[in-house]
Structures are given as C-alpha cells and as structure tokens.
Enzyme design. Structure first.
Site, short mmCIF file in Angstrom:
data_model
loop_
_atom_site.label_atom_id
_atom_site.label_comp_id
_atom_site.label_asym_id
_atom_site.label_seq_id
_atom_site.Cartn_x
_atom_site.Cartn_y
_atom_site.Cartn_z
N ALA A 69 1.40 21.94 -26.40
CA ALA A 69 1.75 21.93 -27.82
C ALA A 69 2.45 23.23 -28.19
O ALA A 69 2.33 24.24 -27.49
CB ALA A 69 0.51 21.77 -28.69
N THR A 71 2.03 26.00 -30.62
CA THR A 71 0.87 26.42 -31.41
C THR A 71 1.07 27.72 -32.19
O THR A 71 0.12 28.24 -32.77
CB THR A 71 -0.37 26.59 -30.49
OG1 THR A 71 -0.07 27.54 -29.48
CG2 THR A 71 -0.76 25.26 -29.86
N TYR A 108 -4.51 15.88 -28.15
CA TYR A 108 -5.27 16.80 -28.99
C TYR A 108 -4.50 17.14 -30.27
O TYR A 108 -3.30 17.38 -30.24
CB TYR A 108 -5.61 18.09 -28.23
CG TYR A 108 -6.42 17.81 -26.99
CD1 TYR A 108 -7.79 17.59 -27.06
CD2 TYR A 108 -5.80 17.69 -25.74
CE1 TYR A 108 -8.54 17.29 -25.93
CE2 TYR A 108 -6.54 17.39 -24.61
CZ TYR A 108 -7.90 17.19 -24.71
OH TYR A 108 -8.63 16.88 -23.59
N ASP A 111 -7.26 20.77 -36.99
CA ASP A 111 -7.78 20.81 -38.35
C ASP A 111 -6.69 21.08 -39.38
O ASP A 111 -6.86 20.81 -40.57
CB ASP A 111 -8.89 21.86 -38.48
CG ASP A 111 -8.45 23.25 -38.04
OD1 ASP A 111 -7.58 23.36 -37.16
OD2 ASP A 111 -8.99 24.25 -38.56
N TYR A 134 3.50 23.57 -38.72
CA TYR A 134 2.64 23.29 -37.57
C TYR A 134 1.78 22.06 -37.83
O TYR A 134 1.75 21.12 -37.02
CB TYR A 134 1.75 24.50 -37.26
CG TYR A 134 0.66 24.20 -36.26
CD1 TYR A 134 0.97 23.95 -34.91
CD2 TYR A 134 -0.68 24.16 -36.64
CE1 TYR A 134 -0.04 23.66 -34.00
CE2 TYR A 134 -1.68 23.87 -35.73
CZ TYR A 134 -1.36 23.62 -34.41
OH TYR A 134 -2.34 23.33 -33.50
N TRP A 159 -10.03 26.10 -34.16
CA TRP A 159 -10.45 27.47 -33.84
C TRP A 159 -10.81 27.61 -32.36
O TRP A 159 -11.88 28.11 -32.00
CB TRP A 159 -11.63 27.89 -34.72
CG TRP A 159 -11.33 27.99 -36.19
CD1 TRP A 159 -10.37 27.29 -36.88
CD2 TRP A 159 -11.99 28.81 -37.15
NE1 TRP A 159 -10.41 27.63 -38.21
CE2 TRP A 159 -11.39 28.57 -38.41
CE3 TRP A 159 -13.04 29.72 -37.08
CZ2 TRP A 159 -11.80 29.20 -39.59
CZ3 TRP A 159 -13.46 30.35 -38.24
CH2 TRP A 159 -12.84 30.10 -39.48
#
Length: 296
Positions: A69, A71, A108, A111, A134, A159
C-alpha cells in the site's frame, strides 16, 4: 496452498512471511525484487497496476494476500495519483484476477476510512467518511475488491507497529533516547496493533473451514491516545532494560501539531465480529506492546 504475498518488505509483509510459512509455499513480492534480508523475490510494482495480472498469471497462487500500500498519509495529499494507483487501482486488478481464478483474496484497509466523529467503537457497517486522500484511496480499494465479486477478506486495522521497519514505536524509542522531553498528541484515540498480531490472525483465518467473505475489523483490544501509547512504550522499554530512562511526555492537541492530512480524532474499531466469526481471542493493546518490546 501456495500463498502470494504482495508487499513482502513492509512491516506487515515481513510478519506475514513468517506467519503464513506453515500453510505451504509462500511467494513474496516487492517493488525492487528484494526482501529486507537481501534475498531475491518476485517484482510487483504497485505504481504500475496493469502489470500485476501478469505476475499473478505466472505464479498461479491458491491464495493472495495484499499487504502492499501507499501509506505516507501526509505525502498523499500532494501525490493523489500515486496513492490512488497503489491503494485503489492495484487492488482492483488483483481482485479481478482472483475472482476470475476462484482464488480468495486477503486485503488490508484502515481506520482512516472513518471521519473520527464517532462516540463508540466503529463497526464494520458504520458509514465511512475519509478525511484525506489516503483514506479515500484505501476506501476506493475496498470498493474495488468487493466489486470484483470473488471471495475476499478485507481486514481494517489501525496504528500498526513492529520491532522493525518505520513506525511510531521505533520513532519514540529513537527520539526518547535522545531527548529529555517529548510533545505528543493526546486528542487522537485509537488502538495500537502489532503487525505480528495481524499476520497471526490472517494465518488463523485462512485455516478456518468456512468460506466467509466480507469485511472485518482487526486490531488489538482497547484504546489509548498517541500520548498514552508513547508513555506506555517508554514504561515498557525501561522495565525491559531497553531504555535507560523514560523522557517526560507532554500532552499536546492536534491543533498544536498541524499536518497536511487530517486524522480521525477517534478511530477505535469494534473487533467483536472477527472474534465471533472465527473464534479468535484478541489481546489487549498493552499485552501486544509488551511482546513487541521484548523482541527488540
């Protein structure tokens, strides 16, 4: 089973290579064809999504796990196209190949698909409202995986940290050894989650006899702020003899630490569904931290 892991060099990818090994042959990919230990692996460039189908066709996996990804949350605000290619377009290409081949896909998410205005832990069916590029790109990736129509397991997590790679825990330990006082945001709340926990649960789910498909939240149990997490990191590190002394951690507000991207103020994810559906017991975030500190 032959498992193909996209993103084998990331903090989650490295843990997946360990956790999935007992299931059968694991084929890793990275952008440059090299794993962190220097060993060679397959090349898969998420900046060129259209090339990914050829990788899948050549390897012919029986399970695909996408841990790759974009990130860089703040950088994404100025690199929307790059974030979209990696987080939305690439998962769509992978998911369509998997659907056509009858291969289950683990993907995946984050949040950050929520706006953080909630008053209770977010459930899987709560309304999404990402605050930045994002989160928007990751939500688009979820949608692309679902739209492909194949069996998929989307795990939203939060996190994430590990004893290796770049993450909040390692940053705190490095900076905490250099300074006497740190200032850390105290009005953003979520759940610190070890990459190893996500990888171990993924392995458990793939061995589950059912054919469930859908979206689940996957984090440790409980919640804290970044300030609370930092204080816990230093307390555990000192207790484990990994740090000589704990610095003072001053609590600040998000407004005192402005960033290009907005973050959700509250992103505690409700993990009841994954525990019920797969018979999994998730640890408290404090217990996960203790284990990771011990590994450093």
């Amino acid at each position: 089973m032959t498992v193909l892991v996209f993103g084998g060099n990331g903090q989650l990818g490295q843990e997946l290579l360990r956790a999935l090994a007992p299931l059968g042959p694991v084929v890793a990919t990275t952008r440059n064809g090299q794993l962190p230990d220097g060993s060679p692996c397959e090349v898969a460039d998420f900046n060129a999504p259209d090339a990914l189908a050829a990788v899948l066709e050549r390897i012919q996996p029986t399970v695909v796990v996408n841990a790759a990804a974009y990130t860089a949350v703040d950088r994404a605000e100025g690199e929307r196209d790059a974030a979209w290619r990696a987080n939305a377009e690439a998962p769509g290409v992978i998911a369509r190949w998997c659907a056509a081949a009858g291969v289950p896909l683990v993907h995946y998410s984050t949040d950050y698909v929520f706006d953080g205005q909630g008053r209770r832990p977010y459930r899987e069916d709560d309304a999404t409202a990402p605050l930045g590029v994002y989160g928007e790109s990751k939500l688009a990736g979820e949608d692309a995986v679902r739209a492909a129509g194949g069996r998929h397991l989307i795990f939203r997590t939060a996190w994430v940290y590990a004893p290796h790679s770049a993450n909040f825990l390692r940053t705190m330990l490095r900076v905490g050894a250099e300074r006497d006082v740190l200032r850390v945001v105290a009005d953003q709340v979520g759940t610190p989650t070890p990459a190893a926990l996500i990888a171990d649960v993924t392995a458990q789910v793939l061995q589950h006899r059912g054919e469930l498909s859908g979206t689940w939240h996957l984090t440790a149990e409980g919640e804290t702020s970044w300030h609370g997490f930092a204080e816990a990191i230093f307390a555990e590190a000192v207790a484990a003899g990994k740090l000589a002394r704990a610095p003072t951690v001053e609590a600040i507000t998000t407004a005192e630490y402005p960033t290009p991207a907005k973050r959700p103020a509250y992103s505690h994810l409700d993990v009841a569904r994954i525990q019920s559906d797969f018979g999994i017991a998730l640890p408290r975030w404090q217990d996960g931290l203790k284990r990771v500190i011990a590994e450093i």
